[in-house]
Design a protein around this motif. Structure first.
Motif, short mmCIF file in Angstrom:
data_model
loop_
_atom_site.label_atom_id
_atom_site.label_comp_id
_atom_site.label_asym_id
_atom_site.label_seq_id
_atom_site.Cartn_x
_atom_site.Cartn_y
_atom_site.Cartn_z
N GLU B 178 0.83 -1.21 0.00
CA GLU B 178 0.00 0.00 0.00
C GLU B 178 0.86 1.26 0.00
O GLU B 178 0.56 2.22 -0.70
N GLY B 179 1.93 1.22 0.76
CA GLY B 179 2.82 2.39 0.84
C GLY B 179 3.47 2.72 -0.49
O GLY B 179 3.87 3.86 -0.73
N LEU B 180 3.59 1.73 -1.35
CA LEU B 180 4.19 1.95 -2.67
C LEU B 180 3.16 2.33 -3.72
O LEU B 180 3.48 2.56 -4.88
N GLY B 181 1.90 2.36 -3.31
CA GLY B 181 0.86 2.75 -4.25
C GLY B 181 0.19 1.57 -4.94
O GLY B 181 -0.55 1.76 -5.90
N GLY B 182 0.46 0.37 -4.50
CA GLY B 182 -0.21 -0.81 -5.06
C GLY B 182 -1.43 -1.19 -4.25
O GLY B 182 -1.73 -0.56 -3.23
N VAL B 183 -2.15 -2.20 -4.72
CA VAL B 183 -3.26 -2.71 -3.90
C VAL B 183 -3.06 -4.20 -3.65
O VAL B 183 -2.48 -4.91 -4.47
N VAL B 184 -3.53 -4.63 -2.50
CA VAL B 184 -3.48 -6.03 -2.13
C VAL B 184 -4.74 -6.72 -2.64
O VAL B 184 -5.84 -6.22 -2.43
N ILE B 185 -4.56 -7.81 -3.35
CA ILE B 185 -5.71 -8.64 -3.74
C ILE B 185 -5.68 -9.85 -2.81
O ILE B 185 -4.84 -10.74 -2.97
N PRO B 186 -6.56 -9.88 -1.79
CA PRO B 186 -6.45 -10.97 -0.83
C PRO B 186 -7.02 -12.28 -1.37
O PRO B 186 -8.06 -12.28 -2.02
N TYR B 187 -6.31 -13.36 -1.15
CA TYR B 187 -6.91 -14.68 -1.38
C TYR B 187 -6.93 -15.40 -0.03
O TYR B 187 -6.02 -15.24 0.78
N TYR B 188 -8.01 -16.15 0.19
CA TYR B 188 -8.19 -16.78 1.50
C TYR B 188 -7.65 -18.19 1.50
O TYR B 188 -7.86 -18.94 0.54
N LEU B 189 -6.94 -18.53 2.56
CA LEU B 189 -6.51 -19.92 2.73
C LEU B 189 -7.69 -20.66 3.33
O LEU B 189 -8.51 -20.09 4.05
N SER B 190 -7.80 -21.94 3.00
CA SER B 190 -8.96 -22.69 3.47
C SER B 190 -8.70 -23.25 4.87
O SER B 190 -8.04 -24.27 5.04
N GLU B 191 -9.25 -22.55 5.86
CA GLU B 191 -9.00 -22.95 7.24
C GLU B 191 -9.47 -24.38 7.50
O GLU B 191 -8.78 -25.16 8.15
#
Lengths: 476, 476
Positions: B178-191
């Motif tokens: 985020e600090g570099l100006g990008g965005v995080v695309i979260p993927y969920y691990l299967s708990e």
């Protein structure tokens, strides 16, 4: 083909250091020597770094004893180390989580060390208060500078951010500014006036940038690197007034504050600012950098520096803090080195005598070196060297013959890089070319470290003298 | 008012870590305890860090002896240290400029250590070649990751750069993006499937980002942090194929490769990629991270990590190198720690027996801890914990009562932060809330370090059990 079809132009525009060509050649020459290839020298004298231990200076015994005892507390049990060393190590370990230098500390540093650094600053500045909350210990002062530039330089702004920086200036800083999408506005130090920083020149530089960028910060290096000048109080007052009028954030690189050789004394920007009183003392934003790498301790490899922030808008300070937390804490041994640098043994302590002897020896060596360098270099045809008042470097000017300049052009090199390459190949001395640091158009310099043992310096000057006479003959 | 009227929105958007509220409270509680304020506990157990020494694990004797001897070579003269320790220290000092750990090294690291790290990698990967030219030693693996993200994330691009990152994921990485100006695309691990990484979920995450950003990299953590899963070879092959198809740069955080507790073995992404053969093995761009902070050595405070780059476009690798040179080298003692981690004593060496005993003791402690944690936590009403296959953390899920969730909302806190704050205040245990790492909407977790002495873990579980029953009663 890489997944990276588009790379940020800031990153793309970062120039490789001129130095790398020399570094590659050095590697090859060292390898040749190892394999027994005959050269006019048996080993290379590498004085291209501000790195005293590399040149053969000895670490301070007290510092190394405390660090070793912190790492291997077994040394605290037998009574071989002086009692003040053991006490100090115990105390420092008390400040480490789990009493181990293998644990992380808080991002800004170990609280006890921050406290002691702030007390050192206040003592140094004749009582001007210092708050540990405004100090961040980090992995070297350059690291801190880059993070602060990260907040100052706004790559998105309609107008490119400009940072006034001296020419000459070490290249890592200007690289950082460019890598963040800012531009460097160079101001020239007056070589003829002993590398003085003149406010008229700041004015000229600022005007030259008008319409081209948005100047937001003024970077000063005192004592100088590569130019070894020490600023007077008067000069600093002028700089502060200028920064205030032009609304510039002051970035004061003061890492060589412990290395003063002449009549002048070091005064910190923070102190001068405080002495100037309100409204200046309440408003000019300042970051002051210091490091355990520099000075007579010279522990570059431990990576410990700090920045103190003065008069910062709390909101801005919060952003800086956030950026700092994207990396972990500074190495704990680097933090401890800072503690030892700012709080050395005192008269009466068991380690004091040896510590004092060792630091006095280093200091007198460098004073002797400075004298010797100026004599020798000023005695060479085509060389002139300003007095070195502080810092770790001599930065003499070379008046290169036209033929040498032409030859350098022919091989696609800066003339002083060409000179340094020849000096390396023919005399086994690695110095840095002035073109790496920026210099007035048409002038050429070389930089070399003077924080080295006196016999090494004498050998260096012997080689330089011999090489230079031949060089001038070849290209006259 | 600050000179900074405009701050880059990237820097502005960096969120403060949730953790800081807890850190502030911890500081206060510790101060209270020091001043004799009565609490239901005598000291705080802080398991919020992946920091074994903080929790009371002992450093490895061999490691500390070599480091101490490098710092204070006087220790090489008397014969108190084992001969292999002294030999190793001598050899390491030979690789340092001026034979001092106080000198700078080349930016990428000490050449001899880079060579030995590359040999370790090749041994680890069953002979897959490794070239020291592709390895950069740095001030911790997170440092290296941030620099590489700096090249990957293009803040100027018309389309924001996206980086796929697991949820849950340690916050420093997402903060950096985020600090570099990008965005995080979260993927969920299967708990439910033991925190498995499923390629269908990667697909879903990528599709969800369509039109919103330009996904360029996929960040994986194996063994997991905070989720302590270990990926199977099959799962890694799927990830590699996915990265290849979607043209994603693979960022593999493998810092816990030495910490495996179950049946599964650790296999590196580099090895799996090599085994898959061309065209994949020649094309998928990969950066693999490792660190001396992690694993049984746990020397976080020395700050030594490395990244190995695989299949990089030489032009891109040059940009990365340029960025690395804007900071100085990694601390030399951190570099040496890496040398010792990748080249431990061998059977027959004088230090082997003790080294082996100490590492076995740590390993059996953690295996015992894992078993104990799963039993205890799964026995609590409202708690469930997947098996911990590797890494340094347990990451159990808490099913918080509606009343507790409401109460947290009322005080403006994430529900699991609220739980952790209560746990700290009432039981003197500092764990991290899952909300710091990202988690599936409506689920809550806590993370705590299991690389701690067994008696500390037992005390922790006693406190947690007692606190949790009361908490569930209070909010039922």
């Amino acid at each position: 083909m890489s997944v990276l079809q588009e790379i940020s132009s800031n990153v793309k525009n970062m120039k490789q250091l001129e130095y790398s060509a020399l570094a590659r050649r050095l590697k090859q020459i060292k390898e040749d020597l190892r394999q027994g290839v005959r050269k006019p020298f048996k080993e290379v004298i590498d004085v291209s770094w501000g790195d005293p231990h590399r040149g053969g200076m000895k670490p301070l015994t007290f510092v190394r004893q405390v660090l070793a005892a912190c790492l291997y507390p077994q040394l605290l049990i037998d009574n071989k180390l002086p009692v003040d060393v053991r006490r100090r190590a115990q105390k420092l370990l008390d400040g480490c989580a789990g009493r181990s230098v293998g644990s992380y500390s808080a991002t800004g540093g170990i609280p006890e060390i921050l406290q002691r650094v702030s007390e050192f600053i206040s003592r140094r500045d004749g009582g001007v208060p210092s708050d540990p909350e405004n100090i961040f210990i980090c992995c070297g002062s350059q690291w801190a500078l880059t993070r602060i530039l990260n907040v100052l330089v706004n790559a998105e702004a309609a107008f490119t951010t400009g940072v006034l920086a001296p020419a000459s200036c070490h290249r890592t800083t200007t690289l950082s500014i460019e890598g963040l999408g800012g531009v460097v506005i160079p101001y020239y130090l007056s070589e003829e006036q002993g590398w003085e920083l003149q406010v008229e020149e700041l004015q000229r530089a600022l005007e030259s940038a008008e319409g081209a960028c948005n100047p937001i910060a003024l970077y000063v290096i005192n004592p100088g690197n590569p130019a070894g000048h020490v600023q007077s109080r008067r000069s600093m007052q002028e700089v502060i007034r200028f920064a205030s009028e032009k609304r510039l954030f002051l970035l004061a690189d003061e890492v060589y504050q412990g290395c003063i050789y002449g009549e002048k004394e070091f005064v910190s920007y923070k102190r001068v600012l405080a002495e100037m009183g309100p409204p200046l003392s309440d408003t000019v934003e300042l970051a002051s950098f210091h490091s355990a790498s520099k000075g007579f301790m010279g522990e570059c490899g431990l990576r410990g520096g700090y920045v103190e922030l003065v008069n910062l808008d709390p909101a801005v300070q919060k952003y800086i803090y956030n950026l700092f937390t994207t990396d972990s804490c500074a190495p704990l041994l680097g933090q401890i080195a800072l503690d030892l640098m700012t709080n050395p043994p005192l008269p009466g302590d068991p380690s004091y005598f040896q510590f004092d002897q060792e630091t006095q020896h280093i200091k007198s060596t460098v004073v002797k070196n400075v004298k010797k360098v100026c004599e020798a270099v000023n005695g060479l045809q085509g060389f002139s060297c300003q007095g070195v008042e502080g810092g770790a470097f001599a930065f003499p000017r070379i008046h290169l013959p036209a033929k040498a300049i032409q030859k350098a052009k022919d091989v696609g090199m800066q003339p002083d890089t060409f000179y340094c390459l020849k000096l390396l190949e023919e005399a086994g001395v690695l110095a840095s070319p002035g073109s790496e640091f920026g210099q007035k158009e048409g002038t050429f310099h070389i930089r070399f470290c003077i924080l080295i043992p006196h016999d090494v310096l004498e050998e260096l000057l012997r080689r330089l003298t011999h090489f230079h006479s031949q060089f001038m003959k070849d290209f006259s």
